[in-house]
Design an enzyme around this catalytic site. Structure first.
Site, PDB file in Angstrom:
ATOM      1  N   ARG A  59       0.830  -1.205   0.000  1.00  0.00           N
ATOM      2  CA  ARG A  59       0.000   0.000   0.000  1.00  0.00           C
ATOM      3  C   ARG A  59       0.866   1.258   0.000  1.00  0.00           C
ATOM      4  O   ARG A  59       0.524   2.261  -0.641  1.00  0.00           O
ATOM      5  CB  ARG A  59      -0.937  -0.004   1.206  1.00  0.00           C
ATOM      6  N   ASN A  92      -9.346   8.045   5.360  1.00  0.00           N
ATOM      7  CA  ASN A  92      -8.252   7.593   4.510  1.00  0.00           C
ATOM      8  C   ASN A  92      -6.920   7.723   5.230  1.00  0.00           C
ATOM      9  O   ASN A  92      -6.689   8.683   5.975  1.00  0.00           O
ATOM     10  CB  ASN A  92      -8.208   8.414   3.218  1.00  0.00           C
ATOM     11  N   HIS A 108      -8.228   7.467  11.160  1.00  0.00           N
ATOM     12  CA  HIS A 108      -7.729   6.099  11.085  1.00  0.00           C
ATOM     13  C   HIS A 108      -6.210   6.042  10.917  1.00  0.00           C
ATOM     14  O   HIS A 108      -5.674   4.999  10.538  1.00  0.00           O
ATOM     15  CB  HIS A 108      -8.416   5.349   9.941  1.00  0.00           C
ATOM     16  N   CYS A 116       5.980   2.214  16.798  1.00  0.00           N
ATOM     17  CA  CYS A 116       6.647   1.103  17.473  1.00  0.00           C
ATOM     18  C   CYS A 116       5.646   0.365  18.352  1.00  0.00           C
ATOM     19  O   CYS A 116       4.981   0.982  19.189  1.00  0.00           O
ATOM     20  CB  CYS A 116       7.805   1.616  18.318  1.00  0.00           C
ATOM     21  N   CYS A 119       7.042   0.764  22.314  1.00  0.00           N
ATOM     22  CA  CYS A 119       7.015   2.016  23.075  1.00  0.00           C
ATOM     23  C   CYS A 119       5.984   3.017  22.570  1.00  0.00           C
ATOM     24  O   CYS A 119       5.812   4.082  23.159  1.00  0.00           O
ATOM     25  CB  CYS A 119       8.400   2.660  23.100  1.00  0.00           C
ATOM     26  N   CYS A 138      13.246   3.607  21.331  1.00  0.00           N
ATOM     27  CA  CYS A 138      13.544   2.636  22.387  1.00  0.00           C
ATOM     28  C   CYS A 138      14.637   1.643  22.016  1.00  0.00           C
ATOM     29  O   CYS A 138      15.122   0.897  22.870  1.00  0.00           O
ATOM     30  CB  CYS A 138      12.275   1.878  22.798  1.00  0.00           C
ATOM     31  N   LEU A 202     -20.380   7.937  -5.347  1.00  0.00           N
ATOM     32  CA  LEU A 202     -20.586   7.350  -6.668  1.00  0.00           C
ATOM     33  C   LEU A 202     -21.933   6.654  -6.759  1.00  0.00           C
ATOM     34  O   LEU A 202     -22.591   6.672  -7.798  1.00  0.00           O
ATOM     35  CB  LEU A 202     -19.452   6.358  -6.962  1.00  0.00           C
TER      36      LEU A 202
END
Length: 241
Positions: A59, A92, A108, A116, A119, A138, A202
């Site tokens: 992605r 998105n 999101h 990480c 941490c 870390c 749409l």
């Protein structure tokens, strides 16, 4: 003086589909090709972190090649024209709104950020996620995951979004199915608070019937004229543009 933005805009995958980024719930969407329990849950990452990293690396590669489309640019123009009056909330994880010049709350998370797992430190990162990568904060290796909200995790910026929905005069849902919560409830919440709500998509969605107005078509075609209309409406608001 308003207590928040005059207009709240919620955007989903349909906003970026014309830029070549995959949507999730349509035929041949990302969720039809991948089990979300494997690639979009903390449990899936614990079971097979390599599979999850491979999915998000693909992605990221897709996003590196993508460019903003006319819909992203139209929303950026609206924010410039009416500074402080337009809040964009996006589901998105791409950065195409920002590349177009807009500012958005990524409820999101963001694909080009790495978190990480040990941490919780977050950093900007457009490269590939790897198991060998050591966290700069870390020093632990093996915990690199995308800074995105998976199923079972709490969306980001919810207090700011909730406050804006209670005070806005207009709400727009753009390119989103309305099937994922809590975002699927934003339109109803804004309407209960007195906002006029519009859906730009749409095709019809599961919640289309609750909107005062629906506009159908590709985002890059229907957003520019709608933005022009909204510039006029916001200019006539008590707070102006």
């Amino acid at each position: 003086m308003t207590d928040g933005p005059d207009l709240v805009i919620l955007t989903g995958a349909g906003l970026s589909a014309e830029s070549g980024l995959g949507t999730f719930r349509e035929k041949d969407g990302l969720w039809t090709r991948h089990d979300l329990n494997d690639v979009a849950t903390p449990e899936g990452f614990a079971r097979d972190p390599e599979l999850v990293r491979d999915f998000y690396n693909a992605r990221r590669a897709n996003l590196r090649e993508a460019e903003p489309n006319d819909a992203h640019r139209a929303l950026a123009r609206l924010q410039r024209t009416c500074p402080g009056q337009v809040m964009i909330v996006t589901q998105n994880v791409d950065d195409l709104l920002e590349r177009a010049g807009a500012e958005a709350l990524h409820m999101h998370g963001e694909l080009f950020k790495t978190r990480c797992a040990f941490c919780e430190a977050v950093r900007a990162d457009k490269g590939d996620l790897t198991a060998a990568e050591a966290c700069p904060s870390c020093g632990e290796a093996g915990g690199a995951r995308p800074d995105v909200v998976w199923f079972g995790e709490i969306p980001m910026f919810m207090p700011q979004i909730e406050a804006a929905l209670e005070h806005c005069r207009f709400f727009a849902s753009i390119g989103t199915s309305g099937a994922v919560w809590p975002a699927g409830g934003f339109a109803a919440q804004a309407r209960r608070a007195g906002a006029r709500i519009v859906e730009l998509n749409l095709e019809a969605t599961e919640i289309s019937e609750i909107f005062h107005e629906t506009i159908r078509g590709p985002a890059s075609e229907i957003l520019p004229p709608w933005v022009e209309e909204m510039e006029g409406r916001l200019a006539r608001s008590p707070w102006g543009c």
